[in-house]
Motif scaffolding. Structure first.
Motif, PDB file in Angstrom:
ATOM      1  N   ARG A  70      71.438 -24.025  84.527  1.00 55.37           N
ATOM      2  CA  ARG A  70      71.970 -24.664  85.736  1.00 55.37           C
ATOM      3  C   ARG A  70      71.044 -25.810  86.097  1.00 55.37           C
ATOM      4  NH1 ARG A  70      68.601 -22.482  89.776  1.00 55.37           N
ATOM      5  NH2 ARG A  70      67.687 -20.501  89.171  1.00 55.37           N
ATOM      6  N   ASP A  71      71.495 -26.699  86.959  1.00 55.07           N
ATOM      7  CA  ASP A  71      70.640 -27.810  87.376  1.00 55.07           C
ATOM      8  C   ASP A  71      69.341 -27.267  87.974  1.00 55.07           C
ATOM      9  OD1 ASP A  71      72.675 -29.483  86.639  1.00 55.07           O
ATOM     10  OD2 ASP A  71      73.232 -30.076  88.668  1.00 55.07           O
ATOM     11  N   ALA A  72      68.247 -27.905  87.660  1.00 54.43           N
ATOM     12  CA  ALA A  72      66.957 -27.516  88.226  1.00 54.43           C
ATOM     13  C   ALA A  72      66.957 -27.815  89.727  1.00 54.43           C
ATOM     14  CB  ALA A  72      65.827 -28.273  87.536  1.00 54.43           C
ATOM     15  N   GLU A  73      66.295 -26.960  90.491  1.00 55.85           N
ATOM     16  CA  GLU A  73      66.181 -27.158  91.936  1.00 55.85           C
ATOM     17  C   GLU A  73      64.755 -27.615  92.259  1.00 55.85           C
ATOM     18  OE1 GLU A  73      67.413 -23.665  94.061  1.00 55.85           O
ATOM     19  OE2 GLU A  73      69.185 -23.429  92.795  1.00 55.85           O
ATOM     20  N   ARG A 120      61.986 -28.771  95.120  1.00 55.34           N
ATOM     21  CA  ARG A 120      61.610 -28.748  96.534  1.00 55.34           C
ATOM     22  C   ARG A 120      60.128 -29.099  96.624  1.00 55.34           C
ATOM     23  NH1 ARG A 120      58.934 -23.999  97.736  1.00 55.34           N
ATOM     24  NH2 ARG A 120      59.137 -22.372  96.166  1.00 55.34           N
ATOM     25  N   ALA A 148      59.622 -26.984  91.030  1.00 50.23           N
ATOM     26  CA  ALA A 148      60.961 -26.929  90.453  1.00 50.23           C
ATOM     27  C   ALA A 148      61.219 -25.518  89.948  1.00 50.23           C
ATOM     28  CB  ALA A 148      61.094 -27.925  89.306  1.00 50.23           C
ATOM     29  N   THR A 149      62.393 -24.996  90.283  1.00 53.90           N
ATOM     30  CA  THR A 149      62.813 -23.703  89.737  1.00 53.90           C
ATOM     31  C   THR A 149      64.034 -23.961  88.857  1.00 53.90           C
ATOM     32  OG1 THR A 149      64.144 -23.273  91.714  1.00 53.90           O
ATOM     33  CG2 THR A 149      61.934 -22.343  91.671  1.00 53.90           C
ATOM     34  N   PHE A 150      64.049 -23.292  87.716  1.00 54.91           N
ATOM     35  CA  PHE A 150      65.128 -23.507  86.760  1.00 54.91           C
ATOM     36  C   PHE A 150      65.259 -22.293  85.856  1.00 54.91           C
ATOM     37  CE2 PHE A 150      61.187 -25.180  85.178  1.00 54.91           C
ATOM     38  CZ  PHE A 150      61.158 -24.908  83.826  1.00 54.91           C
ATOM     39  N   ASN A 160      64.004 -17.109  84.098  1.00 54.42           N
ATOM     40  CA  ASN A 160      63.705 -17.908  85.285  1.00 54.42           C
ATOM     41  C   ASN A 160      62.318 -18.522  85.137  1.00 54.42           C
ATOM     42  OD1 ASN A 160      66.128 -17.252  86.609  1.00 54.42           O
ATOM     43  ND2 ASN A 160      65.256 -15.311  87.252  1.00 54.42           N
ATOM     44  N   GLY A 216      62.693 -31.427  87.700  1.00 55.61           N
ATOM     45  CA  GLY A 216      63.659 -31.522  88.788  1.00 55.61           C
ATOM     46  C   GLY A 216      64.772 -32.514  88.520  1.00 55.61           C
ATOM     47  N   LYS A 230      69.355 -31.718  84.116  1.00 54.42           N
ATOM     48  CA  LYS A 230      70.683 -31.222  84.474  1.00 54.42           C
ATOM     49  C   LYS A 230      71.108 -30.100  83.532  1.00 54.42           C
ATOM     50  CE  LYS A 230      71.181 -34.273  87.669  1.00 54.42           C
ATOM     51  NZ  LYS A 230      70.909 -33.849  89.016  1.00 54.42           N
ATOM     52  N   LYS A 231      72.069 -29.322  83.983  1.00 51.13           N
ATOM     53  CA  LYS A 231      72.606 -28.192  83.221  1.00 51.13           C
ATOM     54  C   LYS A 231      72.995 -28.630  81.810  1.00 51.13           C
ATOM     55  CE  LYS A 231      76.395 -24.885  83.257  1.00 51.13           C
ATOM     56  NZ  LYS A 231      77.545 -24.378  84.026  1.00 51.13           N
TER      57      LYS A 231
END
Length: 85
Positions: A12-15, A17, A26-28, A51, A63, A66-67
């Motif tokens: 999924r797209d990396a998040e 913050r 970044a969480t991915f 994760n 970050g 993309k997926k």
């Protein structure tokens, strides 16, 4: 030595913050697939969804991912647990 290398696709797209101090996090999730031959001779695939967390400049770079993008992740494994009442 606690070292791991993962090669897989971004699930999924990396998040991205930032902490209160302004540090990027970044969480991915990396989908890593293993292909093997079963006991009956059939080729099978097994995918693990791992994760991951990246900090600082590496976190900022991840970050932007993309997926579906292919990633090679070098790092260490860290597990956490918690108890509830």
């Amino acid at each position: 030595m606690n070292q791991v290398q993962l090669l897989g696709n971004l699930a999924r797209d990396a998040e991205l913050r930032f902490t209160q101090n302004g540090k990027a996090v970044a969480t991915f999730t990396v989908a890593a697939t293993n292909t093997f031959i079963s006991s009956d001779g059939e080729t099978k695939e097994q995918t693990a969804f791992i994760n991951c967390v990246a900090w600082g400049k590496i976190g900022e770079a991840v970050g932007n991912c993309k997926k579906g993008e292919r990633l090679l992740v070098n790092g260490r494994i860290q597990t956490r647990s918690y108890d509830t009442q």
